[in-house]
Write an enzyme that holds these catalytic residues in place. Structure first.
Site: not given
Ligand SMILES: [Zn+2]
Length: 219
Positions: A49, A64, A117, A180
């Site tokens: 992102h 995030e 992430h 993640e």
């Molecule tokens: Zn993400």
């Protein structure tokens, strides 16, 4: 009587292969040793992102995009201390399209692609760490190494290694995985992800995962 100041000239450490860097927000001095198996290896870290795309936003407003950037930058510092040649798909809070991220892996002739992430789900109770790969055995091996180190270091629920057709995994032609770290939508994990020391721990785990993968390749 204890001495209050310890003077260690950096020049004296260099020939021993010892390098240092200061992580001020985490209050940590990073001490690294040149690792011949990592030396010169081109590794691309991808903070998810950024810019117009904040990614997941936690109940307390954590973005995030800033978690991923901080963790990836710290991981790059650790890799550089070990003598590797890491680079990042972005080093500031800016928009980088998915095709550009993939193209960077090619243009920088990286040998692996690690996307960072933080997770999110509608149910705030959902929590833990998971890592994704797509198709190849090498990518799976990278994902397993990263997941193993993240679970050991962060001590969150192990949601395992999973296969998914995410764009950056599907389109890169080199070993790639997407970690993640934890769930921003879970209040406890959002709080952890905001702590600089926790971000440093996550970066350390990613560093170890990458190192273990690279060592396996050269063995
Ligand atoms: Zn993400």
């Amino acid at each position: 009587m204890a001495r209050e100041v310890l003077l260690v000239p950096a020049e004296a450490l260099r020939p021993l292969g010892i390098r240092t860097a200061l992580d001020e927000p985490a209050g940590a001095l990073l001490v690294g040793c040149r690792d011949p198996r990592l030396a010169g290896r081109r590794l691309l870290l991808d903070p998810g992102h950024g810019g117009r795309d904040p990614g997941a936003v936690g109940p307390r407003g954590s973005r995030e995009a800033s978690v991923t950037l901080e963790v990836a930058q710290r991981c790059a510092s650790l890799l550089a201390l070990a003598g590797a040649a890491p680079s990042l798909t972005r080093t500031t809070d800016r928009t980088v399209s998915l095709p550009v991220r993939v193209a960077l892996a090619e243009s920088r002739r990286a040998e692996l692609f690690l996307s960072v992430h933080a997770n999110s789900f509608t149910d705030p109770r959902v929590h833990g760490t998971e890592t994704y790969y797509y198709e190849t055995w090498e990518s799976r091996r990278l994902a397993e190494a990263v997941q193993r180190e993240l679970v050991a270091e962060l001590d969150l629920a192990d949601r395992g290694v999973k296969e998914a057709s995410f764009y950056v995994l599907r389109q890169t032609r080199l070993p790639a995985c997407l970690a993640e770290l934890a769930f921003l939508s879970n209040p406890r994990e959002e709080e952890l992800l905001a702590v600089p020391w926790f971000r440093l721990k996550a970066a350390t785990a990613l560093f170890r995962g990458v190192r273990s993968f690279v060592e396996g390749r050269t063995a």
